[in-house]
Design a protein around this motif. Structure first.
Motif, PDB file in Angstrom:
ATOM      1  N   ILE A  54       0.838  -1.205   0.000  1.00  0.00           N
ATOM      2  CA  ILE A  54       0.000   0.000   0.000  1.00  0.00           C
ATOM      3  C   ILE A  54       0.869   1.250   0.000  1.00  0.00           C
ATOM      4  N   GLU A  55       1.927   1.248   0.817  1.00  0.00           N
ATOM      5  CA  GLU A  55       2.839   2.397   0.883  1.00  0.00           C
ATOM      6  C   GLU A  55       3.492   2.654  -0.475  1.00  0.00           C
ATOM      7  N   ASN A  57       2.318   1.850  -3.436  1.00  0.00           N
ATOM      8  CA  ASN A  57       1.309   2.375  -4.357  1.00  0.00           C
ATOM      9  C   ASN A  57       1.043   3.861  -4.104  1.00  0.00           C
ATOM     10  N   ILE A  58       0.983   4.245  -2.838  1.00  0.00           N
ATOM     11  CA  ILE A  58       0.767   5.655  -2.496  1.00  0.00           C
ATOM     12  C   ILE A  58       1.932   6.499  -2.989  1.00  0.00           C
ATOM     13  N   GLU A  61       1.692   6.993  -6.696  1.00  0.00           N
ATOM     14  CA  GLU A  61       0.658   7.981  -7.028  1.00  0.00           C
ATOM     15  C   GLU A  61       1.149   9.399  -6.748  1.00  0.00           C
ATOM     16  N   ILE A  62       1.840   9.584  -5.632  1.00  0.00           N
ATOM     17  CA  ILE A  62       2.386  10.913  -5.310  1.00  0.00           C
ATOM     18  C   ILE A  62       3.399  11.330  -6.371  1.00  0.00           C
TER      19      ILE A  62
END
Length: 114
Positions: A54-55, A57-58, A61-62
């Motif tokens: 999850i980290e 993927n975030i 995206e950033i």
């Protein structure tokens, strides 16, 4: 498997071997505790792995958002530079300085876009 353990317990109690039964019981408890600890460790490892995914993927995206923002900023910067150039051009016209009159229409449209 449970039948085997039940059979061993019953046999030890019937033979009145309390010491052996206590050793067996402590061994069985130890095995259960070790099994629980292993299950907890596997669960923690899996949760950490999910969090890392999850980290990642975030962060991707950033990063993509920042790249798009940078493109937008550069585009806006270029538009503002055109506007400044148009303002300088019109300022020269107002002050009766020599300018290239072929650029009047372009400079006028660029001035209106800013």
């Amino acid at each position: 498997m449970l039948k085997i353990f039940r059979h061993i317990r019953q046999k030890l109690i019937e033979e009145n071997k309390i010491g052996s039964y206590l050793k067996y019981a402590i061994g069985e408890i130890t095995l259960v505790v070790i099994g629980i600890l292993i299950a907890l460790q596997i669960n923690n490892w899996n949760e950490n792995r999910k969090s890392a995914i999850i980290e990642k993927n975030i962060l991707v995206e950033i990063s993509n958002g920042l790249k798009k923002d940078l493109i937008d900023i550069n585009h806006n910067r270029q538009g503002h530079l055109y506007g400044i150039s148009s303002i300088d051009y019109w300022n020269k016209i107002i002050n009766n300085q020599q300018v290239n009159t072929d650029s009047v229409q372009i400079k006028y449209h660029r001035l209106l876009r800013t």
